[in-house]
Write a protein that holds these residues in place. Structure first.
Motif, short mmCIF file in Angstrom:
data_model
loop_
_atom_site.label_atom_id
_atom_site.label_comp_id
_atom_site.label_asym_id
_atom_site.label_seq_id
_atom_site.Cartn_x
_atom_site.Cartn_y
_atom_site.Cartn_z
N ASN A 92 3.80 -1.89 -16.70
CA ASN A 92 5.24 -2.07 -16.65
C ASN A 92 5.81 -1.97 -15.23
OD1 ASN A 92 5.61 -2.55 -19.37
ND2 ASN A 92 5.92 -0.40 -19.89
N ASP A 93 4.97 -1.63 -14.27
CA ASP A 93 5.38 -1.62 -12.87
C ASP A 93 4.65 -2.75 -12.17
OD1 ASP A 93 5.60 -1.11 -10.04
OD2 ASP A 93 6.17 0.96 -10.50
N ARG A 94 5.32 -3.87 -11.99
CA ARG A 94 4.68 -5.08 -11.48
C ARG A 94 4.07 -4.87 -10.09
NH1 ARG A 94 4.82 -10.41 -13.10
NH2 ARG A 94 4.35 -11.95 -11.49
N ARG A 95 4.74 -4.12 -9.22
CA ARG A 95 4.22 -3.91 -7.86
C ARG A 95 2.93 -3.10 -7.89
NH1 ARG A 95 8.40 -2.05 -3.42
NH2 ARG A 95 6.56 -2.53 -2.13
N LEU A 96 2.91 -2.06 -8.71
CA LEU A 96 1.68 -1.28 -8.84
C LEU A 96 0.56 -2.11 -9.46
CD1 LEU A 96 2.84 2.26 -10.08
CD2 LEU A 96 2.04 1.62 -7.80
N LEU A 97 0.93 -2.86 -10.48
CA LEU A 97 -0.08 -3.67 -11.17
C LEU A 97 -0.65 -4.73 -10.23
CD1 LEU A 97 -1.51 -4.29 -13.85
CD2 LEU A 97 0.38 -5.84 -14.41
N SER A 98 0.17 -5.28 -9.35
CA SER A 98 -0.32 -6.30 -8.43
C SER A 98 -1.38 -5.74 -7.49
CB SER A 98 0.83 -6.92 -7.62
OG SER A 98 1.37 -5.98 -6.71
N VAL A 99 -1.20 -4.49 -7.06
CA VAL A 99 -2.21 -3.86 -6.20
C VAL A 99 -3.45 -3.53 -7.02
CG1 VAL A 99 -2.75 -1.85 -4.75
CG2 VAL A 99 -0.49 -2.93 -4.60
N GLU A 124 0.82 -1.21 0.00
CA GLU A 124 0.00 0.00 0.00
C GLU A 124 0.86 1.26 0.00
OE1 GLU A 124 -2.73 -0.24 3.25
OE2 GLU A 124 -3.85 -1.91 2.36
N ASP A 125 1.94 1.26 0.78
CA ASP A 125 2.82 2.42 0.81
C ASP A 125 3.42 2.69 -0.56
OD1 ASP A 125 2.33 2.73 3.50
OD2 ASP A 125 4.21 1.81 4.16
N TYR A 126 3.83 1.64 -1.25
CA TYR A 126 4.41 1.79 -2.59
C TYR A 126 3.36 2.34 -3.56
CZ TYR A 126 6.96 0.69 -6.88
OH TYR A 126 7.60 0.78 -8.10
N PHE A 127 2.15 1.80 -3.47
CA PHE A 127 1.08 2.25 -4.36
C PHE A 127 0.78 3.73 -4.14
CE2 PHE A 127 -3.31 2.84 -5.72
CZ PHE A 127 -3.32 2.17 -6.94
N GLU A 153 2.70 6.00 -2.98
CA GLU A 153 3.85 6.83 -3.38
C GLU A 153 3.95 6.98 -4.89
OE1 GLU A 153 8.76 6.71 -3.21
OE2 GLU A 153 7.58 5.22 -2.09
N LYS A 154 3.64 5.93 -5.66
CA LYS A 154 3.93 5.91 -7.09
C LYS A 154 2.74 6.16 -8.01
CE LYS A 154 8.30 4.67 -6.55
NZ LYS A 154 9.43 5.54 -6.99
N ILE A 155 1.53 5.86 -7.57
CA ILE A 155 0.42 5.83 -8.51
C ILE A 155 0.11 7.20 -9.12
CG2 ILE A 155 -1.42 6.20 -6.81
CD1 ILE A 155 -1.44 3.87 -9.94
N GLY A 156 0.37 8.27 -8.41
CA GLY A 156 0.07 9.61 -8.94
C GLY A 156 0.89 9.98 -10.15
N SER A 157 2.02 9.29 -10.35
CA SER A 157 2.88 9.58 -11.50
C SER A 157 2.55 8.71 -12.71
CB SER A 157 4.35 9.37 -11.12
OG SER A 157 4.60 8.01 -10.82
N ILE A 158 1.58 7.82 -12.57
CA ILE A 158 1.21 6.90 -13.66
C ILE A 158 0.18 7.58 -14.56
CG2 ILE A 158 0.18 4.69 -14.22
CD1 ILE A 158 2.99 4.53 -13.02
N GLU A 159 0.53 7.78 -15.83
CA GLU A 159 -0.34 8.51 -16.74
C GLU A 159 -0.94 7.65 -17.85
OE1 GLU A 159 2.01 11.73 -18.20
OE2 GLU A 159 2.00 12.80 -16.27
N THR A 160 -0.38 6.47 -18.06
CA THR A 160 -0.88 5.60 -19.13
C THR A 160 -1.01 4.16 -18.65
OG1 THR A 160 1.33 4.98 -19.97
CG2 THR A 160 0.34 7.03 -20.82
N ALA A 161 -1.78 3.39 -19.40
CA ALA A 161 -1.92 1.97 -19.09
C ALA A 161 -0.58 1.26 -19.22
CB ALA A 161 -2.96 1.33 -20.02
N GLU A 162 0.23 1.69 -20.18
CA GLU A 162 1.55 1.10 -20.37
C GLU A 162 2.41 1.31 -19.12
OE1 GLU A 162 5.32 1.14 -23.51
OE2 GLU A 162 3.78 2.71 -23.60
N ASP A 163 2.36 2.51 -18.54
CA ASP A 163 3.12 2.79 -17.32
C ASP A 163 2.71 1.82 -16.21
OD1 ASP A 163 4.36 4.93 -18.55
OD2 ASP A 163 3.00 6.43 -17.71
#
Length: 272
Positions: A57-64, A39-42, A44-54
């Motif tokens: 390509n980030d397995r930890r974000l995609l897993s959440v 959850e902490d990683y999500f 921290e990082k999700i706000g910078s994700i602008e496309t489905a490709e992004d």
């Protein structure tokens, strides 16, 4: 490691115990180190994700992201998930709208990559929205590692009342139930229908489901499952019938004993 839910009984007795201890068990699960790290990683990082490709390509974000919608097993299907996300939900011909499993539709609606010029990932409350879904779904997964019938029941308690309350036709609701792995499993079992029903034409399936629901619960309309008492009866039937399908011998006496054990556990408190 994540907190492992305590499930001391199977069947309806286990379901009763889980419901009584749900709040404490869910809180302990949410506080476990593995869940907190994800959850902490999500956050921290999700706000910078602008496309489905992004995202894919980030397995930890995609897993959440997938875990929030019960799609954990698709973690390696990056091309498929990217296509679902990029096509969005507004076009009736999009992949998510064509798939019978509406978890994919909910996924793409939540992220908004294919629907808006700016995805929903930039919204300030978006991380909380997804994390709450993730916690509940992952608790269900953990429960399922001990007893999959309990996982199915938890899933249905969330999804079926929501579906039942929608302003859509009976047939549309039955289509959604049939297309949902958890709802179709519970409904088939509770109604006493064979697995082979899935081989029939979908409209034939709808007729059979509706007729059997009418005989057992008094209406052909899935809207009846928005009522807590009807949903409770469906859930109880599911657990009692599932014992038969898994090979557990049930007589009138030991079926009553199973319910009695559940009632007796009302006097127990869980120490976490």
């Amino acid at each position: 490691m994540s907190y492992q839910p305590i499930i001391p009984f199977s069947g309806y007795a286990g379901w009763s115990f889980l419901n009584r201890t749900m709040e404490k068990q869910q809180a302990a699960f949410n506080a476990s180190s593995e869940i907190q790290r994800n959850e902490d990683y999500f956050r921290e990082k999700i706000g910078s994700i602008e496309t489905a490709e992004d995202l894919v390509n980030d397995r930890r974000l995609l897993s959440v992201a997938l875990g929030a919608f019960g799609l954990d097993e698709d973690i390696n299907n990056k091309f498929f998930i990217r296509k679902v996300l990029e096509e969005g939900s507004l076009d009736s011909e999009s992949l998510a709208n064509k798939l019978s499993d509406k978890r994919y539709l909910k996924l793409t609606q939540a992220f908004g990559f294919g629907d808006y010029g700016i995805p929903r990932t930039v919204l300030s409350d978006f991380p909380d929205e997804i994390v709450q879904k993730y916690e509940r779904r992952q608790f269900e997964v953990a429960v399922g590692e001990t007893d999959n019938s309990l996982r199915i029941a938890l899933s249905v308690q969330r999804d079926l009342p929501e579906l039942a309350a929608k302003d859509s036709s009976e047939k549309t609701k039955w289509y959604t139930i049939i297309g949902s792995p958890a709802m179709s499993e519970m409904m088939q079992t509770a109604l006493g229908l064979p697995k082979s029903i899935g081989a029939l034409d979908v409209d034939a399936q709808v007729r059979i489901y509706a007729e059997k629901a009418d005989r057992l619960y008094g209406s052909t309309d899935p809207a009846q499952f928005a009522e807590p008492d009807t949903l409770k009866q469906l859930t109880r039937d599911y657990f009692l019938r599932s014992q038969l399908t898994t090979g557990t011998t049930i007589t009138a006496g030991n079926a009553a004993l199973s319910l009695l054990q559940g009632a007796q556990q009302n006097r127990l408190s869980l120490l976490l």
